[in-house]
Design a protein around this motif. Structure first.
Motif, PDB file in Angstrom:
ATOM      1  N   ASP A 152      -6.248  32.038  10.429  1.00 51.25           N
ATOM      2  CA  ASP A 152      -6.769  30.860   9.748  1.00 51.25           C
ATOM      3  C   ASP A 152      -5.864  29.646   9.970  1.00 51.25           C
ATOM      4  N   LYS A 153      -4.578  29.919  10.356  1.00 51.58           N
ATOM      5  CA  LYS A 153      -3.646  28.845  10.706  1.00 51.58           C
ATOM      6  C   LYS A 153      -2.847  29.303  11.923  1.00 51.58           C
ATOM      7  N   ALA A 154      -3.395  29.066  13.101  1.00 48.79           N
ATOM      8  CA  ALA A 154      -2.745  29.514  14.339  1.00 48.79           C
ATOM      9  C   ALA A 154      -1.738  28.469  14.791  1.00 48.79           C
ATOM     10  N   GLN A 155      -0.644  28.361  14.052  1.00 49.43           N
ATOM     11  CA  GLN A 155       0.367  27.343  14.314  1.00 49.43           C
ATOM     12  C   GLN A 155       1.758  27.928  14.068  1.00 49.43           C
ATOM     13  N   ALA A 156       2.674  27.624  14.967  1.00 48.37           N
ATOM     14  CA  ALA A 156       4.040  28.117  14.825  1.00 48.37           C
ATOM     15  C   ALA A 156       4.624  27.678  13.485  1.00 48.37           C
ATOM     16  N   LEU A 157       5.340  28.587  12.836  1.00 46.65           N
ATOM     17  CA  LEU A 157       6.013  28.376  11.550  1.00 46.65           C
ATOM     18  C   LEU A 157       5.048  28.184  10.378  1.00 46.65           C
ATOM     19  N   ALA A 158       3.747  28.423  10.602  1.00 48.48           N
ATOM     20  CA  ALA A 158       2.799  28.333   9.487  1.00 48.48           C
ATOM     21  C   ALA A 158       3.090  29.460   8.496  1.00 48.48           C
ATOM     22  N   GLU A 159       2.839  29.197   7.206  1.00 52.69           N
ATOM     23  CA  GLU A 159       3.142  30.166   6.160  1.00 52.69           C
ATOM     24  C   GLU A 159       1.866  30.736   5.546  1.00 52.69           C
ATOM     25  N   ASN A 160       2.007  31.957   5.022  1.00 57.48           N
ATOM     26  CA  ASN A 160       0.887  32.636   4.359  1.00 57.48           C
ATOM     27  C   ASN A 160      -0.371  32.607   5.225  1.00 57.48           C
ATOM     28  N   VAL A 161      -0.236  33.132   6.412  1.00 61.33           N
ATOM     29  CA  VAL A 161      -1.317  33.111   7.397  1.00 61.33           C
ATOM     30  C   VAL A 161      -2.104  34.423   7.335  1.00 61.33           C
ATOM     31  N   THR A 162      -3.426  34.297   7.353  1.00 64.56           N
ATOM     32  CA  THR A 162      -4.295  35.476   7.393  1.00 64.56           C
ATOM     33  C   THR A 162      -4.697  35.754   8.832  1.00 64.56           C
ATOM     34  N   ALA A 193     -13.631  57.532   9.266  1.00 66.72           N
ATOM     35  CA  ALA A 193     -14.176  56.977  10.501  1.00 66.72           C
ATOM     36  C   ALA A 193     -15.332  56.026  10.213  1.00 66.72           C
ATOM     37  N   VAL A 194     -15.336  54.892  10.886  1.00 69.21           N
ATOM     38  CA  VAL A 194     -16.488  54.005  10.804  1.00 69.21           C
ATOM     39  C   VAL A 194     -17.616  54.631  11.615  1.00 69.21           C
ATOM     40  N   ALA A 195     -18.803  54.092  11.491  1.00 67.20           N
ATOM     41  CA  ALA A 195     -19.946  54.652  12.210  1.00 67.20           C
ATOM     42  C   ALA A 195     -19.698  54.630  13.718  1.00 67.20           C
ATOM     43  N   VAL A 196     -20.190  55.640  14.402  1.00 66.06           N
ATOM     44  CA  VAL A 196     -20.024  55.728  15.855  1.00 66.06           C
ATOM     45  C   VAL A 196     -20.591  54.469  16.519  1.00 66.06           C
ATOM     46  N   GLY A 197     -19.789  53.866  17.383  1.00 66.27           N
ATOM     47  CA  GLY A 197     -20.209  52.650  18.069  1.00 66.27           C
ATOM     48  C   GLY A 197     -19.974  51.373  17.286  1.00 66.27           C
ATOM     49  N   GLU A 198     -19.518  51.485  16.045  1.00 62.96           N
ATOM     50  CA  GLU A 198     -19.307  50.303  15.209  1.00 62.96           C
ATOM     51  C   GLU A 198     -17.876  49.799  15.355  1.00 62.96           C
ATOM     52  N   ASP A 199     -17.695  48.452  15.358  1.00 67.49           N
ATOM     53  CA  ASP A 199     -16.373  47.861  15.443  1.00 67.49           C
ATOM     54  C   ASP A 199     -15.640  48.026  14.114  1.00 67.49           C
ATOM     55  N   ALA A 200     -14.308  48.013  14.180  1.00 64.13           N
ATOM     56  CA  ALA A 200     -13.477  48.078  12.969  1.00 64.13           C
ATOM     57  C   ALA A 200     -12.775  46.735  12.804  1.00 64.13           C
ATOM     58  N   GLU A 201     -13.028  46.067  11.703  1.00 64.36           N
ATOM     59  CA  GLU A 201     -12.416  44.768  11.443  1.00 64.36           C
ATOM     60  C   GLU A 201     -11.569  44.835  10.178  1.00 64.36           C
ATOM     61  N   TYR A 202     -10.382  44.260  10.246  1.00 63.68           N
ATOM     62  CA  TYR A 202      -9.515  44.222   9.071  1.00 63.68           C
ATOM     63  C   TYR A 202      -8.669  42.951   9.133  1.00 63.68           C
ATOM     64  N   SER A 203      -8.025  42.612   8.024  1.00 56.29           N
ATOM     65  CA  SER A 203      -7.175  41.421   7.988  1.00 56.29           C
ATOM     66  C   SER A 203      -5.903  41.698   7.214  1.00 56.29           C
ATOM     67  N   VAL A 204      -4.835  41.023   7.619  1.00 57.48           N
ATOM     68  CA  VAL A 204      -3.545  41.108   6.945  1.00 57.48           C
ATOM     69  C   VAL A 204      -3.015  39.692   6.733  1.00 57.48           C
ATOM     70  N   ARG A 205      -2.059  39.562   5.799  1.00 61.67           N
ATOM     71  CA  ARG A 205      -1.411  38.267   5.568  1.00 61.67           C
ATOM     72  C   ARG A 205       0.037  38.354   6.020  1.00 61.67           C
ATOM     73  N   VAL A 206       0.476  37.306   6.708  1.00 62.03           N
ATOM     74  CA  VAL A 206       1.845  37.240   7.210  1.00 62.03           C
ATOM     75  C   VAL A 206       2.581  36.118   6.485  1.00 62.03           C
ATOM     76  N   ARG A 207       3.772  36.423   6.014  1.00 64.75           N
ATOM     77  CA  ARG A 207       4.553  35.455   5.229  1.00 64.75           C
ATOM     78  C   ARG A 207       4.803  34.171   6.011  1.00 64.75           C
ATOM     79  N   GLN A 208       5.210  34.292   7.270  1.00 62.90           N
ATOM     80  CA  GLN A 208       5.395  33.121   8.133  1.00 62.90           C
ATOM     81  C   GLN A 208       5.345  33.548   9.589  1.00 62.90           C
ATOM     82  N   LEU A 209       4.671  32.731  10.407  1.00 57.34           N
ATOM     83  CA  LEU A 209       4.630  33.002  11.838  1.00 57.34           C
ATOM     84  C   LEU A 209       5.909  32.474  12.479  1.00 57.34           C
ATOM     85  N   PRO A 210       6.395  33.126  13.519  1.00 52.08           N
ATOM     86  CA  PRO A 210       7.610  32.647  14.188  1.00 52.08           C
ATOM     87  C   PRO A 210       7.346  31.406  15.018  1.00 52.08           C
TER      88      PRO A 210
END
Length: 237
Positions: A38-48, A102-119
């Protein structure tokens, strides 16, 4: 009719090309793991960060995604946000794993995490091992173009914009310190589960540096023995 070597060679090339076309058309569609922020920027904080792992199996569903974090992000800086129903998050020595039913056969697996700060970097590489219910593992760990067949393919990469003016690197994530009443214990000796060993195992397909060293030593012994036997036979003759 007598066929010349040149005509035979042309026929072989044509047959090889035809066989290759058949294999490409019959093979599975290219699959991969993608990452967005959601914030693809160096040193951004609390990025999903949102990851989407495409399925490449028509027999089993995806059950786990094991990620090696890029330099500048430590496991303690990552928290779970969302994912497939019933999946859980667990930190590892050099990253984390999300897994569950297991998700359904042939189905994509999507997940999200939060990062304190990007380098402060231009891009981030998230090497990923994608597991299925039947034991299959797709290794998305390579740097460079993917050939689209899941095994040893390109790792997901997140491109970053330049850091905002005035952005700085925040202090490291706090870690627990020993209480004054108890002396600090010495750090444990490195084990095969540490970051360096785990990363090497991922990149080599599961064989550590020590394993390659042992194999090399064994090969040298075999070569030396063969040379010795050859010398003895030549002298005998």
């Amino acid at each position: 009719m007598t066929r010349t070597p040149a005509s035979i060679r042309r026929t072989c090339l044509c047959l090889a090309a035809a066989a290759g076309a058949v294999l490409l058309s019959a093979g599975p569609a290219a699959a991969h793991v993608e990452v967005e922020a959601d914030k693809a920027q160096a040193l951004a904080e609390n990025v999903t960060l949102t990851f989407n792992a495409e399925s490449e199996s028509d027999k089993a569903g995806i059950t786990s995604l094991r990620v090696v974090l890029p330099e500048g992000i430590v496991p303690a800086d990552v928290t779970y946000a969302d994912g497939p129903k019933g999946w859980t998050f667990g930190a590892t020595a050099d990253g984390y794993t999300v897994k569950g039913p297991a998700v359904a056969v042939g189905e994509d697996a999507e997940y999200s995490v939060r990062v304190r700060q990007l380098p402060d970097a231009k891009e981030l590489v998230f090497k990923t091992l994608q597991g299925y219910g039947d034991g299959r593992v797709d290794r998305w760990i390579e740097l460079g173009a993917s050939d689209g067949h899941g095994h040893g393919n390109s790792a997901p990469v997140l491109k970053l914009e330049k850091a905002a003016p005035g952005a700085t690197v925040k202090s490291p994530t706090p870690t627990a310190s020993p209480t004054p009443s108890a002396p600090a214990r010495p750090a444990p000796a490195p084990s095969p589960s540490n970051s360096t060993a785990t990363g090497a195992a991922v990149e080599s397909g599961g064989l550590s540096a020590g394993g390659w060293t042992a194999l090399g030593a064994t090969a040298l012994v075999v070569v030396a023995a063969a040379a010795y036997l050859l010398r003895r036979r030549s002298r005998a003759s």
